[in-house]
Scaffold this motif. Structure first.
Motif, PDB file in Angstrom:
ATOM      1  N   UNK A 288       0.829  -1.202   0.000  1.00 15.45           N
ATOM      2  CA  UNK A 288       0.000   0.000   0.000  1.00 15.45           C
ATOM      3  C   UNK A 288       0.864   1.253   0.000  1.00 15.45           C
ATOM      4  N   UNK A 289       1.960   1.203   0.754  1.00 17.70           N
ATOM      5  CA  UNK A 289       2.854   2.361   0.838  1.00 17.70           C
ATOM      6  C   UNK A 289       3.495   2.649  -0.513  1.00 17.70           C
ATOM      7  N   UNK A 290       3.923   1.583  -1.200  1.00 16.87           N
ATOM      8  CA  UNK A 290       4.524   1.756  -2.521  1.00 16.87           C
ATOM      9  C   UNK A 290       3.546   2.372  -3.503  1.00 16.87           C
ATOM     10  N   UNK A 291       2.308   1.877  -3.518  1.00 18.85           N
ATOM     11  CA  UNK A 291       1.280   2.418  -4.413  1.00 18.85           C
ATOM     12  C   UNK A 291       0.934   3.856  -4.048  1.00 18.85           C
ATOM     13  N   UNK A 292       0.924   4.155  -2.748  1.00 21.22           N
ATOM     14  CA  UNK A 292       0.624   5.511  -2.288  1.00 21.22           C
ATOM     15  C   UNK A 292       1.643   6.503  -2.842  1.00 21.22           C
ATOM     16  N   UNK A 293       2.918   6.142  -2.781  1.00 21.41           N
ATOM     17  CA  UNK A 293       3.960   7.018  -3.299  1.00 21.41           C
ATOM     18  C   UNK A 293       3.821   7.207  -4.803  1.00 21.41           C
ATOM     19  N   UNK A 294       3.570   6.126  -5.533  1.00 18.36           N
ATOM     20  CA  UNK A 294       3.451   6.207  -6.986  1.00 18.36           C
ATOM     21  C   UNK A 294       2.247   7.044  -7.412  1.00 18.36           C
ATOM     22  N   UNK A 295       1.160   6.906  -6.691  1.00 16.35           N
ATOM     23  CA  UNK A 295      -0.066   7.618  -7.066  1.00 16.35           C
ATOM     24  C   UNK A 295       0.024   9.124  -6.822  1.00 16.35           C
ATOM     25  N   UNK A 296       0.916   9.533  -5.929  1.00 16.40           N
ATOM     26  CA  UNK A 296       0.947  10.944  -5.553  1.00 16.40           C
ATOM     27  C   UNK A 296       2.187  11.688  -6.042  1.00 16.40           C
ATOM     28  N   UNK A 297       2.984  11.044  -6.898  1.00 15.49           N
ATOM     29  CA  UNK A 297       4.078  11.747  -7.564  1.00 15.49           C
ATOM     30  C   UNK A 297       3.642  12.053  -8.990  1.00 15.49           C
ATOM     31  N   UNK A 298       4.433  12.800  -9.711  1.00 15.48           N
ATOM     32  CA  UNK A 298       4.061  13.133 -11.088  1.00 15.48           C
ATOM     33  C   UNK A 298       3.936  11.858 -11.920  1.00 15.48           C
ATOM     34  N   UNK A 299       3.027  11.874 -12.897  1.00 18.54           N
ATOM     35  CA  UNK A 299       2.772  10.677 -13.704  1.00 18.54           C
ATOM     36  C   UNK A 299       4.029  10.230 -14.440  1.00 18.54           C
ATOM     37  N   UNK A 300       4.786  11.198 -14.926  1.00 20.25           N
ATOM     38  CA  UNK A 300       5.999  10.860 -15.660  1.00 20.25           C
ATOM     39  C   UNK A 300       6.999  10.155 -14.764  1.00 20.25           C
ATOM     40  N   UNK A 301       7.201  10.682 -13.564  1.00 12.95           N
ATOM     41  CA  UNK A 301       8.141  10.046 -12.637  1.00 12.95           C
ATOM     42  C   UNK A 301       7.633   8.682 -12.206  1.00 12.95           C
ATOM     43  N   UNK A 302       6.317   8.577 -11.947  1.00 13.10           N
ATOM     44  CA  UNK A 302       5.749   7.295 -11.520  1.00 13.10           C
ATOM     45  C   UNK A 302       5.970   6.219 -12.584  1.00 13.10           C
ATOM     46  N   UNK A 303       5.785   6.582 -13.861  1.00 12.96           N
ATOM     47  CA  UNK A 303       5.987   5.609 -14.949  1.00 12.96           C
ATOM     48  C   UNK A 303       7.445   5.174 -14.998  1.00 12.96           C
ATOM     49  N   UNK A 304       8.356   6.131 -14.825  1.00 13.90           N
ATOM     50  CA  UNK A 304       9.792   5.789 -14.857  1.00 13.90           C
ATOM     51  C   UNK A 304      10.175   4.895 -13.681  1.00 13.90           C
ATOM     52  N   UNK A 305       9.648   5.216 -12.473  1.00 13.68           N
ATOM     53  CA  UNK A 305       9.967   4.420 -11.288  1.00 13.68           C
ATOM     54  C   UNK A 305       9.399   3.007 -11.432  1.00 13.68           C
ATOM     55  N   UNK A 306       8.167   2.908 -11.925  1.00 13.06           N
ATOM     56  CA  UNK A 306       7.549   1.577 -12.119  1.00 13.06           C
ATOM     57  C   UNK A 306       8.381   0.744 -13.092  1.00 13.06           C
ATOM     58  N   UNK A 307       8.785   1.374 -14.181  1.00 15.42           N
ATOM     59  CA  UNK A 307       9.564   0.652 -15.189  1.00 15.42           C
ATOM     60  C   UNK A 307      10.888   0.156 -14.612  1.00 15.42           C
ATOM     61  N   UNK A 308      11.562   1.039 -13.847  1.00 16.97           N
ATOM     62  CA  UNK A 308      12.835   0.654 -13.248  1.00 16.97           C
ATOM     63  C   UNK A 308      12.643  -0.402 -12.163  1.00 16.97           C
ATOM     64  N   UNK A 309      11.553  -0.305 -11.397  1.00 17.63           N
ATOM     65  CA  UNK A 309      11.266  -1.288 -10.346  1.00 17.63           C
ATOM     66  C   UNK A 309      10.973  -2.656 -10.954  1.00 17.63           C
ATOM     67  N   UNK A 310      10.204  -2.657 -12.047  1.00 15.30           N
ATOM     68  CA  UNK A 310       9.893  -3.937 -12.715  1.00 15.30           C
ATOM     69  C   UNK A 310      11.165  -4.597 -13.244  1.00 15.30           C
ATOM     70  N   UNK A 311      12.085  -3.763 -13.724  1.00 14.33           N
ATOM     71  CA  UNK A 311      13.330  -4.305 -14.274  1.00 14.33           C
ATOM     72  C   UNK A 311      14.193  -4.945 -13.190  1.00 14.33           C
ATOM     73  N   UNK A 312      14.037  -4.495 -11.950  1.00 16.17           N
ATOM     74  CA  UNK A 312      14.828  -5.039 -10.848  1.00 16.17           C
ATOM     75  C   UNK A 312      14.343  -6.411 -10.424  1.00 16.17           C
TER      76      UNK A 312
END
Length: 349
Positions: A288-312
């Motif tokens: 929930x905490x991870x989703x909370x951070x992603x939902x409340x940052x800029x969409x562009x940054x959230x997409x980049x973080x998700x992509x990098x997290x998935x790659x890990x």
């Protein structure tokens, strides 16, 4: 006729005037210039004497005024350094610079109390300490306290009191219309005297806050095991420690959504991506905490973080825990400098 009845002007040169008369002239001059003159710092006897002296004077001629002001200015220019003038002032000036134990001993030996408005000191106390004072005082005194402290803090104190006591105090507030300023001052001084009489504490933070801060940086498995054992010995203390703990999983309930961009500014994207990747494989709170951070940052940054997290992919537990701790540390640093403020989940309920 009125002018003829007035006494003559003070027209002696400064050398022929007493220092008290010169002081009265200077004070009146400053008051005429709308200058704030802190006469309350003077002893009561000097305040009274100055008032009587000014009341008996009428006016001075311009030459005398200019000479007195010039002499006063010259004396000020010759002052290189000034000291408080008494033990109470010296202790106030050295507050925080000498040990509380030494300050308390000197106050006791000199028979002085802390200076300043006692109600400012009382209002600066935390809600729990004010609650203790309210519970130890008579209803009428408690009503005066509720009337003098900040409205928001008074509301929090009343909410913590038993219903019957809160009602009695609330009714007593309506009876404070006739309370004189002198009585309010005496009550404040009496309460401040209680605070002065308390022995200095070695730790400013409460025990649960100190232990909570330590456990914030502990491994989650160790933390839960310790809290579980603590509950067996003292359930109330264990619950207080749980409330004081702030971990990655607590972010959604403690961090204001509008403050998330400030966190992303202070945490490296790689660290944030590692924390998000670890949270996706963590417990429900961390997810929930991870989703909370992603939902409340800029969409562009959230997409980049998700992509990098998935790659890990699946992150090693130690690496993930360290990244989540770095995020929490960044939040705490912002809280310490006053840039953000953590929410109190109990208040929101």
């Amino acid at each position: 006729m009125t002018a003829l009845a007035l006494p003559g002007p003070v027209n002696a040169m400064p050398a022929g005037l007493s220092r008290k008369t010169k002081a009265a002239i200077v004070v009146q001059f400053l008051l005429n210039e709308d200058t704030d003159v802190p006469l309350t710092d003077l002893p009561d006897e000097q305040q009274a004497e100055l008032t009587m002296l000014m009341g008996n004077m009428r006016y001075v001629d311009r030459e005398t005024l200019n000479n007195v002001i010039e002499e006063f200015s010259n004396e000020l220019e010759q002052i290189g350094l000034s000291f408080p003038g008494d033990i109470a002032g010296a202790l106030s000036a050295l507050d925080g610079k000498i040990s509380p134990r030494t300050a308390m001993r000197l106050r006791k030996e000199a028979g002085v109390r802390q200076t300043g408005d006692p109600w400012q000191r009382i209002n600066a106390l935390d809600v729990e300490r004010i609650e203790e004072l309210v519970n130890s005082e008579a209803t009428e005194v408690a009503a005066v306290m509720m009337s003098k402290i900040d409205v928001g803090k008074a509301a929090q104190v009343l909410a913590k009191l038993p219903g019957d006591k809160a009602r009695r105090i609330s009714y007593a507030v309506s009876m404070t219309t006739g309370v004189t300023p002198d009585a309010v001052d005496r009550i404040g001084l009496a309460i401040a005297a209680q605070l002065d009489a308390e022995p200095p504490k070695a730790f400013k933070a409460k025990p649960e806050e100190r232990l909570g801060s330590i456990l914030n940086y502990s491994n989650s498995a160790v933390r839960e095991e310790l809290l579980g054992d603590l509950e067996k010995d003292d359930e109330n203390f264990a619950n207080a420690v749980r409330k004081a703990i702030f971990t990655f999983g607590n972010i959604p309930e403690r961090l204001n959504a509008i403050d998330v961009p400030k966190i992303t500014r202070d945490v490296k994207p790689e660290t944030l991506a590692t924390a998000i990747a670890a949270s996706s494989n963590g417990n429900e709170q961390e997810q929930r905490a991870g989703e909370f951070l992603l939902e409340n940052m800029s969409k562009r940054m959230a997409d980049n973080i998700r992509e990098e997290a998935d790659a890990k992919g699946i992150v090693k537990p130690k690496l993930g825990e360290r990244a989540m701790t770095d995020v929490v540390s960044a939040i705490r640093d912002l809280v310490n400098v006053g840039e953000i403020e953590l929410l109190n989940p109990d208040e929101e309920e």
